[in-house]
Each structure stands twice: as structure tokens, then as C-alpha cells.
Design a protein around this motif. Structure first.
Motif, PDB file in Angstrom:
ATOM      1  N   LYS A 190       8.374   3.835  65.107  1.00  0.00           N
ATOM      2  CA  LYS A 190       8.434   2.389  64.889  1.00  0.00           C
ATOM      3  C   LYS A 190       9.327   1.696  65.915  1.00  0.00           C
ATOM      4  N   GLY A 191       9.520   2.348  67.051  1.00  0.00           N
ATOM      5  CA  GLY A 191      10.426   1.815  68.059  1.00  0.00           C
ATOM      6  C   GLY A 191       9.992   0.498  68.666  1.00  0.00           C
ATOM      7  N   PHE A 192       8.675   0.299  68.789  1.00  0.00           N
ATOM      8  CA  PHE A 192       8.197  -0.947  69.407  1.00  0.00           C
ATOM      9  C   PHE A 192       8.627  -2.152  68.574  1.00  0.00           C
ATOM     10  N   ARG A 193       8.473  -2.045  67.256  1.00  0.00           N
ATOM     11  CA  ARG A 193       8.888  -3.154  66.393  1.00  0.00           C
ATOM     12  C   ARG A 193      10.401  -3.345  66.452  1.00  0.00           C
ATOM     13  N   GLN A 194      11.124  -2.237  66.621  1.00  0.00           N
ATOM     14  CA  GLN A 194      12.587  -2.306  66.642  1.00  0.00           C
ATOM     15  C   GLN A 194      13.111  -3.082  67.843  1.00  0.00           C
ATOM     16  N   ILE A 195      12.416  -2.974  68.968  1.00  0.00           N
ATOM     17  CA  ILE A 195      12.927  -3.649  70.167  1.00  0.00           C
ATOM     18  C   ILE A 195      12.396  -5.072  70.310  1.00  0.00           C
ATOM     19  N   LEU A 196      11.408  -5.467  69.491  1.00  0.00           N
ATOM     20  CA  LEU A 196      10.862  -6.816  69.618  1.00  0.00           C
ATOM     21  C   LEU A 196      11.911  -7.884  69.358  1.00  0.00           C
ATOM     22  N   ASP A 197      12.722  -7.694  68.310  1.00  0.00           N
ATOM     23  CA  ASP A 197      13.793  -8.649  68.034  1.00  0.00           C
ATOM     24  C   ASP A 197      14.727  -8.742  69.229  1.00  0.00           C
ATOM     25  N   GLY A 198      15.011  -7.574  69.811  1.00  0.00           N
ATOM     26  CA  GLY A 198      15.872  -7.547  70.988  1.00  0.00           C
ATOM     27  C   GLY A 198      15.263  -8.285  72.156  1.00  0.00           C
ATOM     28  N   MET A 199      13.934  -8.214  72.277  1.00  0.00           N
ATOM     29  CA  MET A 199      13.254  -8.906  73.382  1.00  0.00           C
ATOM     30  C   MET A 199      13.321 -10.419  73.208  1.00  0.00           C
ATOM     31  N   ASN A 200      13.162 -10.904  71.960  1.00  0.00           N
ATOM     32  CA  ASN A 200      13.298 -12.345  71.733  1.00  0.00           C
ATOM     33  C   ASN A 200      14.731 -12.796  71.999  1.00  0.00           C
ATOM     34  N   ALA A 201      15.698 -11.981  71.576  1.00  0.00           N
ATOM     35  CA  ALA A 201      17.101 -12.297  71.850  1.00  0.00           C
ATOM     36  C   ALA A 201      17.343 -12.327  73.359  1.00  0.00           C
ATOM     37  N   LEU A 206      13.757 -16.282  61.180  1.00  0.00           N
ATOM     38  CA  LEU A 206      12.382 -16.772  61.312  1.00  0.00           C
ATOM     39  C   LEU A 206      11.775 -16.277  62.622  1.00  0.00           C
ATOM     40  N   ASN A 207      10.455 -16.264  62.688  1.00  0.00           N
ATOM     41  CA  ASN A 207       9.770 -15.858  63.914  1.00  0.00           C
ATOM     42  C   ASN A 207      10.027 -16.896  65.001  1.00  0.00           C
ATOM     43  N   CYS A 208      10.674 -16.465  66.070  1.00  0.00           N
ATOM     44  CA  CYS A 208      11.031 -17.399  67.139  1.00  0.00           C
ATOM     45  C   CYS A 208      10.302 -17.058  68.431  1.00  0.00           C
ATOM     46  N   GLY A 209       9.189 -16.317  68.324  1.00  0.00           N
ATOM     47  CA  GLY A 209       8.463 -15.905  69.524  1.00  0.00           C
ATOM     48  C   GLY A 209       8.044 -17.069  70.401  1.00  0.00           C
ATOM     49  N   GLU A 210       7.562 -18.147  69.776  1.00  0.00           N
ATOM     50  CA  GLU A 210       7.116 -19.308  70.551  1.00  0.00           C
ATOM     51  C   GLU A 210       8.268 -19.916  71.338  1.00  0.00           C
ATOM     52  N   GLU A 211       9.372 -20.159  70.662  1.00  0.00           N
ATOM     53  CA  GLU A 211      10.512 -20.800  71.322  1.00  0.00           C
ATOM     54  C   GLU A 211      11.184 -19.876  72.327  1.00  0.00           C
ATOM     55  N   ALA A 212      11.258 -18.581  72.008  1.00  0.00           N
ATOM     56  CA  ALA A 212      11.895 -17.635  72.927  1.00  0.00           C
ATOM     57  C   ALA A 212      11.113 -17.544  74.229  1.00  0.00           C
TER      58      ALA A 212
END
Length: 389
Positions: free
Chosen positions: A235-246, A315-321
Motif C-alpha cells: 500500500k506504499g503508493f497510497r502512503q506517499i500520495l499525501d506526501g506528494m500533495n504536501a 480534505l482532498n486537496c489534489g486540485e489545489e496542490a
């Protein structure tokens, strides 16, 4: 011209202290490093001792326990002061994966050392020569053998690998043809590079157009203890997604800082430089590009602020990030172009620091994600159009 944030800014005090710290590292410091491609050890040490690199680490582990907006303010001011946070910014955005998915034992083992500076977490092993930003196509593998994982493969653009003690590594633990979704089967590991170097880990620096301390790294049967797996295997891909938005929000904040720095320089020079009997800033051909870049920066700033608020509220911030990173990078580049043009030949002289910052800010048109992929994200995930790749 005063381009500081208003006194009502919740991070006004942090910003002021960061500016004081950066004043100890003027342009001469960065120019000397640039000439020899050196690492800003003294600068990173000063940031560490002041607690800024531990901004996101909870207080119980020795950190400041700030929210992401606090880290963004720190990095923005570093860049607005003419310094460069690229030597250490990864420590902030890598942190999220360990904070959110790491075990209590991992947090207790690593976070206090990162907070007090005895450990550096600066390397993020994701990108590979063949896969680029197609993360699910990475080829580095980790195979479980008893109480350890055996890692083989290669990463590229692993910045600060030579100056980091720990690496957060993403590797495939289940072959791509054996998973239901291509994002499955990837796992995240904490690699102690001090033990691995020379024992399956090789680091090779890459010289680039700016002093970015980037490297390619090679894994040849490198052993990683089983307990260094972060969270759930596969599940590593999901784990780093938050890090990518940050990461995108923090890099965007750096770009806003760059835009502020360039604009301050442009305005000051345009007001003092007299040609044909008048300040050159009186000419619309000089004035308007500076003003337009400033407007771009303020617009990007608003989107990034929205992204930080969403991130902090879970919240999902993919758009803004994504949009914030693209718009801020564009604003910084527009401000850089205007600054060079305003200074004319002096813009190319090392002593003005403009050409150094010009090279540094150009990176963010490409990294940590290219503009085309941002547009693809907006097209598909925001506007609902068919996937373009």
C-alpha cells in the motif's frame, strides 16, 4: 516596497525569525557554494538548531508540532530572503508518510533524532530513469527473505542522497502483473543509508544547471530490516500520495517566495536606474511585466492557501496542490523573466544573485511534477474529461 505578509498573519512571528536567520547567509554565501557545487551545511545546521526542520514533528518527539501552513511559511520566507530551501525541504514533506503510517516503534526510533538534528531524513527514493513520473511503472524491487528485505534497482534525481542519513524508499514488492490495480504492490521502506552505503547501496552525484545536490542511487542486493517496512505491505503508493500533495504545496510556497524576491529586486532597480532622464520603472514596457508577475503571484498565493487549509482539515486537496504548484511556478518564472529583463546585462552578473535564482526557480516548471501532468490531472480529475495518458 513592503511585500511582507500582514501583521494578522498567524505565522508573522515565524516569518520574522526566519528572515533574521537568513540574513546571516547573504548572497555571497550562496554564490560561493554555487561555484563549487557545495552543500549548505551551515545553513541547514542553523535551520535545524532553530527547530525549523522539525516543524511538522509532534512535540512529544521533540518537534514544533506545526501544521503544514507553518512549514509553508518557513520555506516561503527562506526563498523570499534569497536563500534556497531545496537543500533540506524534503525533510518536511517526507515526514507525513512516517507520521501517518509509521509504527509507534518507528516514530520513537527516528523522529527524536530527526528533530534534534542527529539524523537527517532528506532523501526520497521514488523516481527512476525509465519510469519518470509514471510511479506505478517503477522497477526497483524488494523481496522478503526471513527478517529482511532484499532491494535491487535504481533511482534517479534522488536529491541530497549524499547528505542524508535516512531515505524513504518506494519499491515494488508484488510484480505488476500479479496485482488487481497497478497502484497496488508498492511498499515504502525507511532505509538507513549509513549502514547501506557500500553494502549494496551506491550513490553517484549528477551535475545539473543549478546546485541541487541531486544523485542517482543503485541498489544491489541491499538489505533492509523487516521492521523498516512502513505501514501495510503493498500500500506504499497510497502512503506517499499525501506526501506528494504536501510536497507540491510546500514547493509552491517556495515559488511564491522566489516571486517575491524577484519582484522586490525588480521594483527597487526600476525605481533607481535612470536612463534617458527618467527612472526606467516609469516606462510601461518595464513596469507592466513586473506588475503582471506580481498579480500572478498573488493569485497563486490564494490557491495555495486554500490547499493548505484543505490539507490541514483532512480534505482532498489534489486540485489545489496541483494548480497551486503550477500557478506559483509560473508566477516565479514570470517574475524571474521580468527581473532579468529589468536589470539588462546586470541580470547576468553573478554578484546580483539574479542569475542564480533564475536557474534555481526554473526547476519548478519541471519538478516535482511537470506542468503537462498537472493539466492532465485537472482535465481528468477536476473537469471529468477522459484520461489523456
Amino acid at each position: 516596497m513592503d511585500m511582507q505578509h500582514p501583521a494578522t498573519d498567524p505565522h508573522a512571528e515565524i516569518r520574522a525569525e526566519v528572515r533574521k536567520l537568513c540574513a546571516r547567509f547573504p548572497g555571497e554565501y550562496w554564490r560561493e557554494l554555487d561555484a563549487r557545487r557545495g552543500y549548505p551545511t551551515e545553513f541547514v545546521t542553523a535551520l535545524t538548531e532553530s527547530g525549523y526542520l522539525a516543524a511538522l514533528i509532534p512535540e512529544e518527539y521533540g518537534g514544533a508540532g506545526l501544521k503544514l501552513s507553518g512549514a509553508a511559511a518557513i520555506l516561503e520566507e527562506i526563498h523570499a530572503s534569497g536563500s534556497n530551501g531545496a537543500a533540506c525541504h524534503a525533510q518536511m514533506y517526507i515526514m507525513g508518510t512516517i507520521l501517518k503510517h509509521g509504527s509507534p516503534a518507528q516514530k520513537a526510533q527516528y523522529l527524536p533524532g530527526i528533530a534534534d538534528g542527529s539524523l537527517r531524513l532528506q532523501a526520497f527514493g521514488v523516481t527512476e530513469p525509465t519510469s519518470g513520473t509514471d510511479t506505478t511503472a517503477l522497477r526497483t524491487t524488494a523481496r522478503r527473505e526471513g527478517d529482511k528485505w532484499i532491494v535491487n534497482g535504481q533511482k534517479i534525481w534522488t536529491s541530497r542522497a549524499e547528505h542524508s542519513d535516512l531515505m524513504l524508499l518506494l519499491a515494488r514488492t508484488t510484480p505488476k502483473d500479479q496485482v488487481a490495480k497497478k497502484t497496488d504492490g508498492l511498499s515504502t521502506f525507511i532505509v538507513d543509508m549509513r549502514k547501506a552505503l557500500g553494502n549494496g547501496l551506491t550513490i553517484r552525484p549528477i551535475r545539473t544547471m543549478m546546485n541541487h545536490n541531486s544523485c542517482e542511487v543503485f541498489f544491489d542486493n541491499m538489505e533492509v530490516p523487516a521492521e523498516n517496512l512502513v505501514g501495510v505491505e503493498g500500500k506504499g503508493f497510497r502512503q506517499i500520495l499525501d506526501g506528494m500533495n504536501a510536497e507540491r504545496l510546500l514547493i509552491a510556497s517556495e515559488c511564491i517566495g522566489d516571486a517575491r524576491w524577484f519582484t522586490q529586486r525588480s521594483v527597487a532597480y526600476a525605481k533607481e536606474r535612470v536612463l534617458f532622464g527618467r527612472p526606467i520603472g516609469q516606462n510601461q514596457g518595464v513596469q507592466f511585466p513586473i506588475a503582471k508577475a506580481y498579480a500572478q503571484m498573488r493569485a497563486a498565493e490564494a490557491i495555495v492557501k486554500q490547499g493548505l487549509e484543505k490539507f490541514e482539515n483532512g480534505l482532498n486537496c489534489g486540485e489545489e496542490a496541483n494548480m497551486g504548484k503550477m500557478l506559483a511556478a509560473d508566477a516565479a518564472w514570470a517574475a524571474a523573466e521580468a527581473c532579468v529583463q529589468t536589470h539588462g546585462g546586470f541580470g547576468f552578473a553573478e554578484e546580483y544573485d539574479i542569475e542564480r535564482k533564475f536557474r534555481e526557480t526554473r526547476l519548478y516548471q519541471v519538478a516535482p511534477i511537470s506542468t503537462n501532468l498537472v493539466l492532465s490531472y485537472i482535465g481528468e480529475h477536476v473537469l471529468g474529461m477522459p484520461r489523456s495518458y
